[in-house]
Design a protein around this motif. Structure first.
Motif, PDB file in Angstrom:
ATOM      1  N   LYS A  83       0.665  -1.181   0.060  1.00 50.29           N
ATOM      2  CA  LYS A  83      -0.134  -0.162   0.156  1.00 50.29           C
ATOM      3  C   LYS A  83       0.532   1.296   0.420  1.00 50.29           C
ATOM      4  O   LYS A  83       0.153   2.637   0.381  1.00 50.29           O
ATOM      5  CB  LYS A  83      -0.821   0.318   1.235  1.00 50.29           C
ATOM      6  CG  LYS A  83      -2.165  -0.985   1.151  1.00 50.29           C
ATOM      7  CD  LYS A  83      -2.685  -0.545   2.163  1.00 50.29           C
ATOM      8  CE  LYS A  83      -4.119  -1.657   1.587  1.00 50.29           C
ATOM      9  NZ  LYS A  83      -5.491  -1.765   2.836  1.00 50.29           N
ATOM     10  N   GLY A  84       1.889   1.231   0.043  1.00 50.87           N
ATOM     11  CA  GLY A  84       3.328   2.295  -0.020  1.00 50.87           C
ATOM     12  C   GLY A  84       4.206   1.936  -0.391  1.00 50.87           C
ATOM     13  O   GLY A  84       4.468   1.238  -0.729  1.00 50.87           O
ATOM     14  N   MET A  85       4.316   2.218  -1.236  1.00 54.07           N
ATOM     15  CA  MET A  85       6.659   2.545  -2.198  1.00 54.07           C
ATOM     16  C   MET A  85       7.016   2.323  -0.990  1.00 54.07           C
ATOM     17  O   MET A  85       7.191   3.250   0.035  1.00 54.07           O
ATOM     18  CB  MET A  85       6.669   4.233  -2.857  1.00 54.07           C
ATOM     19  CG  MET A  85       7.435   3.818  -3.483  1.00 54.07           C
ATOM     20  SD  MET A  85       7.668   2.322  -4.767  1.00 54.07           S
ATOM     21  CE  MET A  85       9.360   1.869  -5.316  1.00 54.07           C
ATOM     22  N   LYS A  86       7.665   1.396  -1.245  1.00 55.70           N
ATOM     23  CA  LYS A  86       9.147   0.975  -0.674  1.00 55.70           C
ATOM     24  C   LYS A  86      10.093   0.928  -1.802  1.00 55.70           C
ATOM     25  O   LYS A  86      10.504   0.503  -2.658  1.00 55.70           O
ATOM     26  CB  LYS A  86       8.726   0.107  -0.049  1.00 55.70           C
ATOM     27  CG  LYS A  86       7.639  -0.669   0.800  1.00 55.70           C
ATOM     28  CD  LYS A  86       7.211   0.325   1.597  1.00 55.70           C
ATOM     29  CE  LYS A  86       6.625  -0.301   2.847  1.00 55.70           C
ATOM     30  NZ  LYS A  86       5.479   0.685   4.015  1.00 55.70           N
ATOM     31  N   VAL A  87      11.531   1.548  -0.384  1.00 57.01           N
ATOM     32  CA  VAL A  87      13.091   1.688  -1.980  1.00 57.01           C
ATOM     33  C   VAL A  87      13.329   0.149  -1.864  1.00 57.01           C
ATOM     34  O   VAL A  87      13.561  -0.227  -2.966  1.00 57.01           O
ATOM     35  CB  VAL A  87      13.819   1.833  -0.117  1.00 57.01           C
ATOM     36  CG1 VAL A  87      13.121   3.380  -0.278  1.00 57.01           C
ATOM     37  CG2 VAL A  87      14.004   1.249   0.473  1.00 57.01           C
ATOM     38  N   TYR A  88      12.634  -0.688  -1.789  1.00 52.54           N
ATOM     39  CA  TYR A  88      13.102  -2.288  -2.257  1.00 52.54           C
ATOM     40  C   TYR A  88      12.726  -3.004  -3.138  1.00 52.54           C
ATOM     41  O   TYR A  88      12.675  -3.427  -4.269  1.00 52.54           O
ATOM     42  CB  TYR A  88      13.479  -3.555  -1.076  1.00 52.54           C
ATOM     43  CG  TYR A  88      11.615  -3.611  -0.237  1.00 52.54           C
ATOM     44  CD1 TYR A  88      10.450  -4.449  -0.624  1.00 52.54           C
ATOM     45  CD2 TYR A  88      11.581  -2.751   0.795  1.00 52.54           C
ATOM     46  CE1 TYR A  88       9.755  -4.140  -0.343  1.00 52.54           C
ATOM     47  CE2 TYR A  88      10.967  -3.548   1.610  1.00 52.54           C
ATOM     48  CZ  TYR A  88       9.753  -3.551   0.725  1.00 52.54           C
ATOM     49  OH  TYR A  88       8.354  -3.825   1.819  1.00 52.54           O
ATOM     50  N   LEU A  89      11.201  -1.852  -3.454  1.00 51.22           N
ATOM     51  CA  LEU A  89      10.645  -2.525  -5.014  1.00 51.22           C
ATOM     52  C   LEU A  89      11.202  -1.954  -5.916  1.00 51.22           C
ATOM     53  O   LEU A  89      11.466  -0.311  -6.613  1.00 51.22           O
ATOM     54  CB  LEU A  89       9.137  -2.032  -4.175  1.00 51.22           C
ATOM     55  CG  LEU A  89       8.890  -2.373  -3.171  1.00 51.22           C
ATOM     56  CD1 LEU A  89       6.804  -1.725  -3.274  1.00 51.22           C
ATOM     57  CD2 LEU A  89       8.120  -4.286  -4.004  1.00 51.22           C
ATOM     58  N   THR A  90      12.219  -2.024  -6.613  1.00 51.24           N
ATOM     59  CA  THR A  90      12.527  -1.829  -7.874  1.00 51.24           C
ATOM     60  C   THR A  90      11.886  -1.866  -9.353  1.00 51.24           C
ATOM     61  O   THR A  90      10.644  -3.393  -9.550  1.00 51.24           O
ATOM     62  CB  THR A  90      13.574  -2.830  -8.055  1.00 51.24           C
ATOM     63  OG1 THR A  90      13.477  -4.431  -8.810  1.00 51.24           O
ATOM     64  CG2 THR A  90      14.550  -2.875  -6.841  1.00 51.24           C
ATOM     65  N   ASN A  91      11.791  -1.551 -10.048  1.00 51.08           N
ATOM     66  CA  ASN A  91      10.797  -1.288 -11.740  1.00 51.08           C
ATOM     67  C   ASN A  91       9.180  -1.349 -10.831  1.00 51.08           C
ATOM     68  O   ASN A  91       8.656  -2.410 -12.095  1.00 51.08           O
ATOM     69  CB  ASN A  91      11.148  -1.803 -12.604  1.00 51.08           C
ATOM     70  CG  ASN A  91      12.281  -1.135 -12.360  1.00 51.08           C
ATOM     71  OD1 ASN A  91      12.832  -0.259 -12.234  1.00 51.08           O
ATOM     72  ND2 ASN A  91      13.552  -2.594 -12.424  1.00 51.08           N
TER      73      ASN A  91
END
Length: 185
Positions: A83-91
């Motif tokens: 539900k939110g952008m995380k630094v480990y979510l690439t592309n």
């Protein structure tokens, strides 16, 4: 006020919570309730389509459910749309969603690595409660953007109009309520 339900053979009293002045819902929370999580996972797996590759849910209340479904079925991997952008979510892939319980727009994110694993695969979408269908629609959009196909849609409970949908497999109907705790007619 509470509403007593038996779900997958387990009885619980669901707190009745205000959404708007004229709409109250029964709060079904799996967090911390291993007994009902295990029972619901078992019953959903009995009704699940046989042809799926992975299970997907939206953060957060359904995470214990799909974890238990994966454990019981022997699956090594499942996916959670964050539900939110995380630094480990690439592309990441992302879509907007408005849930009845949050009452505001949110975004769901799926990491690029997970999306790549979904490409060409059959994805079973699972949620705890389906009400308006907005979270379900957002998950379907993520599956499509990832290049996968939806193999089925499942929930523990169907609330409101979702009870009439023929494309969702669910265990029980959850009524909506008036301010005094009576079931809306």
């Amino acid at each position: 006020m509470t509403h007593r339900m038996t779900i997958a053979g387990v009885t619980r009293d669901l707190p009745i919570c205000k959404v708007t002045d004229d709409l109250y819902i029964g709060a079904f929370i799996l967090f911390g309730d291993a007994e009902i999580t295990v029972a619901c996972a078992r019953e959903l797996l009995k009704r699940a389509p046989k042809d799926y590759d992975y299970i997907l849910t939206a953060e957060a209340k359904s995470i214990p459910l799909i974890h238990e479904m994966a454990r019981q079925s022997g699956a090594e991997t499942y996916f959670v749309a964050r539900k939110g952008m995380k630094v480990y979510l690439t592309n990441p892939l992302h879509v907007k969603v408005r849930s009845i319980t949050t009452q505001r727009d949110q975004e769901l994110y799926l990491g690029g690595e997970d999306a790549a694993k979904m490409k060409g695969k059959r994805i079973l979408i699972v949620d705890d409660v389906i009400s308006t269908g907005e979270s379900l629609r957002a998950l379907e959009e993520l599956v499509s953007e990832a290049g996968g196909t939806v193999a089925g849609r499942m929930a523990v409970l169907a609330e409101g109009d979702a009870q009439e949908r023929k494309d969702i497999v669910y265990l029980e109907k959850l009524p909506v309520f008036n301010a005094d705790g009576t079931v809306k007619g």
